[in-house]
Every structure is written in C-alpha cells, then in structure tokens.
Design a protein around this motif. Sequence first.
Motif, mmCIF file in Angstrom:
data_model
loop_
_atom_site.group_PDB
_atom_site.id
_atom_site.type_symbol
_atom_site.label_atom_id
_atom_site.label_comp_id
_atom_site.label_asym_id
_atom_site.label_seq_id
_atom_site.Cartn_x
_atom_site.Cartn_y
_atom_site.Cartn_z
ATOM 1 N N VAL A 80 30.599 14.434 78.472
ATOM 2 C CA VAL A 80 31.559 13.383 78.131
ATOM 3 C C VAL A 80 30.839 12.192 77.509
ATOM 4 N N VAL A 81 29.605 11.939 77.905
ATOM 5 C CA VAL A 81 28.813 10.877 77.276
ATOM 6 C C VAL A 81 28.588 11.208 75.806
ATOM 7 N N ARG A 82 28.205 12.446 75.520
ATOM 8 C CA ARG A 82 27.980 12.860 74.128
ATOM 9 C C ARG A 82 29.269 12.758 73.305
ATOM 10 N N GLU A 83 30.376 13.155 73.903
ATOM 11 C CA GLU A 83 31.658 13.104 73.191
ATOM 12 C C GLU A 83 31.996 11.682 72.768
ATOM 13 N N TYR A 84 31.906 10.746 73.705
ATOM 14 C CA TYR A 84 32.277 9.366 73.381
ATOM 15 C C TYR A 84 31.233 8.688 72.502
ATOM 16 N N LEU A 85 29.981 9.051 72.631
ATOM 17 C CA LEU A 85 28.959 8.492 71.749
ATOM 18 C C LEU A 85 29.246 8.883 70.306
ATOM 19 N N THR A 86 29.623 10.133 70.088
ATOM 20 C CA THR A 86 29.963 10.600 68.739
ATOM 21 C C THR A 86 31.143 9.818 68.176
ATOM 22 N N ARG A 87 32.150 9.575 69.017
ATOM 23 C CA ARG A 87 33.354 8.875 68.558
ATOM 24 C C ARG A 87 33.069 7.403 68.266
ATOM 25 N N VAL A 88 32.250 6.773 69.095
ATOM 26 C CA VAL A 88 31.904 5.360 68.862
ATOM 27 C C VAL A 88 31.092 5.232 67.583
ATOM 28 N N LYS A 89 30.137 6.119 67.371
ATOM 29 C CA LYS A 89 29.314 6.071 66.160
ATOM 30 C C LYS A 89 30.180 6.202 64.909
ATOM 31 N N ALA A 90 31.166 7.079 64.957
ATOM 32 C CA ALA A 90 32.052 7.257 63.801
ATOM 33 C C ALA A 90 32.840 5.982 63.538
ATOM 34 N N LEU A 91 33.317 5.337 64.591
ATOM 35 C CA LEU A 91 34.138 4.136 64.448
ATOM 36 C C LEU A 91 33.315 2.963 63.905
ATOM 37 N N LEU A 92 32.059 2.876 64.317
ATOM 38 C CA LEU A 92 31.201 1.770 63.888
ATOM 39 C C LEU A 92 30.372 2.116 62.646
ATOM 40 N N GLY A 93 30.545 3.331 62.147
ATOM 41 C CA GLY A 93 29.887 3.710 60.902
ATOM 42 C C GLY A 93 28.391 3.886 61.020
ATOM 43 N N TYR A 94 27.928 4.482 62.111
ATOM 44 C CA TYR A 94 26.495 4.691 62.310
ATOM 45 C C TYR A 94 26.219 6.185 62.388
ATOM 46 N N ASP A 95 25.347 6.690 61.514
ATOM 47 C CA ASP A 95 25.157 8.147 61.452
ATOM 48 C C ASP A 95 23.718 8.590 61.725
#
Length: 279
Positions: A80-95
């Motif tokens: 669940v940590v990995r899932e939300y980290l992926t979603r936050v990165k997408a929202l803040l534009g960090y790849d």
Amino acid sequence: MDQIEILNLVPKFLSFFHLAKKPDIDEEGRWALWKEHYNFAAVPPGEDGKKMARNLLDTAWNHYADHLTFIEKWEPNEAVVREYLTRVKALLGYDHPIDLVVVYFVGGFENNPFVAPYDQNRMALCLPIENGDSNIHLAHELTHIVHSQTANLKGEWERTIGSTILQEGLATQVSKCLVPGHPDELYLEHKKGWLQSCKENRANIISQICPFLDHDSSEAVTRFTFGNGTTNHEREAYYVGWELVHFLLNEGVTFKEMASVKEKDIPDYLRDVLPNLLK
C-alpha cells in the motif's frame, strides 16, 4: 524503481511496555525505561520535545492495555505504501526513483505521523499504528517525501513558516484528492472543533501569519505547528496551508505547479498569494 526500506519499531515498544507495566515501576521508572528501550515520539527536537514526549507517554499509558492485542498482531504493508507513492508522484509530476525508509511506531494516540531526515540520502516516513492504518495519513506524509524532491526541501525541522505552510497545505489537500469522500476535518483536524474555530477566525489567522513567512527558527516552527500561533489556535500553519492550496486549485494552479516552487522562493510566493485569500 522506488526503494522502500521498512523499519518496524513496534517490537521495541512492546519490549518497553512489558518491562514498564510491572507493578513496582512508578512513573519516573517508566519514563527511564521508555528512554532506554524505545525513545521514539512525534515531537520536535530539543528539551521541549522531551517534555512533550513525557506528557504523551503519561497521558497514553492507561490506554495501551486496551489496544495491546491489536498492536501485537499488527503487520507492515509495503504494497500500500508503493501504491500511494506512485499516485503521489504522478500528481506532483515527479518521475525519478525515490529511496525512503518507512518507520512504523507506537505513538500516544495523538495521530501525528511525520517526515524527517533519516540519513544523508534518505527521508524517513514515520507512521504511528496504535489507532490503525490510515491511507489519509499515508498519502499526506508521502506528499512531504515527494515534495522534498520537487522543491529541493531540506526536510529539516527548522524551515521557514512560508515553507511549512505550503508543505502542509499540499499534503492535506493531496490526501483529500487521493482518499476522497471524507469530511474536511479528517484530513487536517487533530482535535474536535478545531477546524470550525479556525474558520471563524480565518481572516485573523491568515493576515497575522504573513509577517512570519521568513521566520525559520525552531521556536517559530513550533509556535505555528504545535503551539498557539498568533490567535491562540494550534497548527495555524496547517490551516493556512489548507486554505492556500484550496484557493490555488480553484484558480487553476495544479499540484505539480505548486510543488515545483523551490524552497528558497516559497515565502515570496506566499507573500504574493495570501492577500488574495482575504479579498
């Protein structure tokens, strides 16, 4: 790929708890055992933090027994940590890949997860577990982790009040975006009635924090987070951040754009924006 190390302090807490619950241990002995065997709390550094940690322990102590079965059975959930980290990165534009440590601990039922430097290259995401896992808290704190990369944040306790406001505003509003459908209070309230009281004093809270945007001492940060600010409200930086990011979103500014403002430029950025919240 993101690198996530799990550091589970729950067994250390349980070792302390079982030592400290013996009938011959008084409050001073319990505090000494806490410092020796556990010594972890969501408090600022320094003497004030130690006093807060002691108060948290004394206040929470009689409640731990009722939650002991849950605490003993609790297990970390890296997926669940990995899932939300992926979603936050997408929202803040960090790849780019992120390397972080997730520290799970037992707090004092105060619902106060936090982010802090862990070593030279990594941040620690510190999550209390005694009240159960919260995806809202997870999204909030992961926003701090990603924001530290997009804005070149130092990630230290001492930072400008302007930076504190934007950091907490982003984190509270991103958590609302990613875990929608709950009352606003659930995303930023630490005690019942706080948000409504802030709303009733909105203009004063916003206008009176503006002269402090460049202040960066530990005392200033404590005043506007744990302390009573300028209007006798705790966590005024959180409330102003919530209102600021809400305003910017309505103006068409994206999370990515807000997160890209570098830390050194944040106070000036807020100086330009905050007066518009009062019009």
